[in-house]
Motif scaffolding. Structure first.
Motif, PDB file in Angstrom:
ATOM      1  N   LEU A  11     -29.772  18.180 -53.376  1.00  0.00           N
ATOM      2  CA  LEU A  11     -31.206  18.256 -53.661  1.00  0.00           C
ATOM      3  C   LEU A  11     -31.504  19.407 -54.618  1.00  0.00           C
ATOM      4  CD1 LEU A  11     -32.803  17.550 -50.155  1.00  0.00           C
ATOM      5  CD2 LEU A  11     -32.842  16.069 -52.176  1.00  0.00           C
ATOM      6  N   ARG A  12     -30.847  20.533 -54.404  1.00  0.00           N
ATOM      7  CA  ARG A  12     -31.033  21.670 -55.317  1.00  0.00           C
ATOM      8  C   ARG A  12     -30.459  21.350 -56.691  1.00  0.00           C
ATOM      9  NH1 ARG A  12     -29.215  24.495 -50.861  1.00  0.00           N
ATOM     10  NH2 ARG A  12     -27.327  25.228 -51.917  1.00  0.00           N
ATOM     11  N   ALA A  13     -29.350  20.609 -56.719  1.00  0.00           N
ATOM     12  CA  ALA A  13     -28.747  20.231 -58.001  1.00  0.00           C
ATOM     13  C   ALA A  13     -29.694  19.364 -58.818  1.00  0.00           C
ATOM     14  CB  ALA A  13     -27.429  19.491 -57.759  1.00  0.00           C
ATOM     15  N   LYS A  14     -30.458  18.522 -58.155  1.00  0.00           N
ATOM     16  CA  LYS A  14     -31.428  17.690 -58.873  1.00  0.00           C
ATOM     17  C   LYS A  14     -32.506  18.551 -59.527  1.00  0.00           C
ATOM     18  CE  LYS A  14     -30.811  13.548 -56.012  1.00  0.00           C
ATOM     19  NZ  LYS A  14     -31.465  12.551 -55.133  1.00  0.00           N
ATOM     20  N   ASP A  15     -32.939  19.594 -58.818  1.00  0.00           N
ATOM     21  CA  ASP A  15     -33.939  20.500 -59.395  1.00  0.00           C
ATOM     22  C   ASP A  15     -33.362  21.233 -60.605  1.00  0.00           C
ATOM     23  OD1 ASP A  15     -35.853  19.829 -57.505  1.00  0.00           O
ATOM     24  OD2 ASP A  15     -35.331  21.485 -56.160  1.00  0.00           O
ATOM     25  N   THR A  16     -32.109  21.679 -60.481  1.00  0.00           N
ATOM     26  CA  THR A  16     -31.483  22.383 -61.607  1.00  0.00           C
ATOM     27  C   THR A  16     -31.331  21.452 -62.797  1.00  0.00           C
ATOM     28  OG1 THR A  16     -30.188  23.622 -59.967  1.00  0.00           O
ATOM     29  CG2 THR A  16     -29.579  23.873 -62.276  1.00  0.00           C
ATOM     30  N   GLY A  17     -30.878  20.228 -62.531  1.00  0.00           N
ATOM     31  CA  GLY A  17     -30.690  19.274 -63.611  1.00  0.00           C
ATOM     32  C   GLY A  17     -31.981  18.962 -64.340  1.00  0.00           C
ATOM     33  N   ALA A  18     -33.055  18.790 -63.590  1.00  0.00           N
ATOM     34  CA  ALA A  18     -34.352  18.508 -64.213  1.00  0.00           C
ATOM     35  C   ALA A  18     -34.813  19.677 -65.067  1.00  0.00           C
ATOM     36  CB  ALA A  18     -35.387  18.193 -63.136  1.00  0.00           C
ATOM     37  N   LEU A  19     -34.572  20.902 -64.591  1.00  0.00           N
ATOM     38  CA  LEU A  19     -34.948  22.082 -65.369  1.00  0.00           C
ATOM     39  C   LEU A  19     -34.186  22.128 -66.688  1.00  0.00           C
ATOM     40  CD1 LEU A  19     -36.326  24.851 -65.747  1.00  0.00           C
ATOM     41  CD2 LEU A  19     -34.408  25.847 -64.460  1.00  0.00           C
ATOM     42  N   VAL A  20     -32.881  21.932 -66.640  1.00  0.00           N
ATOM     43  CA  VAL A  20     -32.068  21.944 -67.860  1.00  0.00           C
ATOM     44  C   VAL A  20     -32.563  20.894 -68.846  1.00  0.00           C
ATOM     45  CG1 VAL A  20     -29.761  21.447 -68.788  1.00  0.00           C
ATOM     46  CG2 VAL A  20     -30.012  22.925 -66.787  1.00  0.00           C
ATOM     47  N   ALA A  21     -32.803  19.694 -68.345  1.00  0.00           N
ATOM     48  CA  ALA A  21     -33.244  18.606 -69.220  1.00  0.00           C
ATOM     49  C   ALA A  21     -34.602  18.899 -69.841  1.00  0.00           C
ATOM     50  CB  ALA A  21     -33.290  17.300 -68.433  1.00  0.00           C
ATOM     51  N   ASP A  22     -35.518  19.429 -69.044  1.00  0.00           N
ATOM     52  CA  ASP A  22     -36.852  19.723 -69.563  1.00  0.00           C
ATOM     53  C   ASP A  22     -36.813  20.829 -70.617  1.00  0.00           C
ATOM     54  OD1 ASP A  22     -37.915  17.783 -67.935  1.00  0.00           O
ATOM     55  OD2 ASP A  22     -38.671  19.172 -66.411  1.00  0.00           O
ATOM     56  N   ILE A  23     -35.985  21.855 -70.394  1.00  0.00           N
ATOM     57  CA  ILE A  23     -35.854  22.923 -71.389  1.00  0.00           C
ATOM     58  C   ILE A  23     -35.292  22.362 -72.689  1.00  0.00           C
ATOM     59  CG2 ILE A  23     -34.619  25.042 -71.984  1.00  0.00           C
ATOM     60  CD1 ILE A  23     -34.834  25.873 -69.056  1.00  0.00           C
TER      61      ILE A  23
END
Length: 260
Positions: A11-23
């Motif tokens: 679940l935390r990995a999904k948050d990190t992945g979304a952050l990277v993609a959005d940046i």
């Protein structure tokens, strides 16, 4: 080390992945003719800090670099393909820019890269390079799932790249991620199916096909980091972090607006 994440970690990995993609998507939108590579680095730094995340690059000091890296994002232009150290350069119309970003949020890392052409001039050979890496990335993801092997992913990626006529370098490729940016298993961009580590649910992989138009040989800049094509030809790089699930693979580094 190979880490297998539990459901809470995922679940935390999904948050990190979304952050990277959005940046990365924000940086792509801001990268226009005249944008300085050092501006891109500062924008990345600001967005990482604002999100309460940590850069995986600033203190990164592997054996193959002249570290520490000292910046927040890799910016590779034209014949540069990997580990592009940001410097005082203003983007020109038609430049092929690759952005590679890895951050840690909540103790879990995600890593992704995109390539695109800046400005109105879109050289066909550059567009073809980018498309080939994106198709290869899609093929690699489609080959991933529980019970598959690393060689299945490598073979799928390599088949697309070689089928498009590009030489393949195996010095650098995909890799495991988790609590740190670079882990086992290594995922070469070509290989034999049915070989290598067997994938398990909870494994995170960063798959990253990259190519150079007419060579497989890299040279290193005087900065000790930036890797370029030996012939000066153009290059491209595409990367996603995926999670192996019970029934396939989930892409973690999609922008939030692009998620199903």
């Amino acid at each position: 080390m190979i880490e297998i994440l539990n459901p809470s970690d995922l679940l935390r990995a999904k948050d990190t992945g979304a952050l990277v993609a959005d940046i990365l998507q924000t940086l792509k939108n801001r990268s226009t003719v005249g944008t300085n590579l050092l501006e891109i680095d500062r924008w990345a730094q600001s967005m990482i800090i604002e999100a309460g995340a940590q850069s995986c690059y600033v203190d990164y000091e592997p054996s193959f670099g002249r570290g520490p890296f000292g910046h927040h994002i890799c910016t590779s232009v034209n014949d540069a393909v990997l580990h592009g150290l940001p410097y005082d350069y203003q983007l020109a119309d038609g430049d092929l820019l690759s952005l590679d970003l890895a951050v840690c949020l909540g103790g879990v890392v995600a890593d992704s890269a995109i390539s695109f052409v800046v400005g109105d001039t879109q050289p066909p050979e550059s567009v073809e390079l980018i498309n080939a890496t994106e198709r290869a990335l899609s093929a690699g993801i489609a080959a991933a799932g529980p019970g598959a092997r690393i060689g299945d992913i490598s073979h799928a990626i390599g088949s697309v790249l070689s089928g498009a006529g590009y030489p393949i370098n195996t010095e650098f490729g995909g890799h495991g991620v988790g609590s740190t940016m670079h882990q086992e298993p290594h995922v070469p961009n070509t290989g034999r199916p049915g070989r290598g580590y067997r994938l398990r649910p909870g494994l995170l992989l960063a798959l990253e096909p990259w190519v150079m138009a007419d060579t497989a040989r890299l040279v290193t800049d005087a900065d000790g980091w930036t890797l370029r094509s030996a012939t000066g030809c153009r290059t491209a790089h595409s990367e996603h972090t995926i999670a192996i699930t019970d029934d396939g693979a989930e892409i973690l580094t999609l922008p939030r607006h692009a998620r199903p």
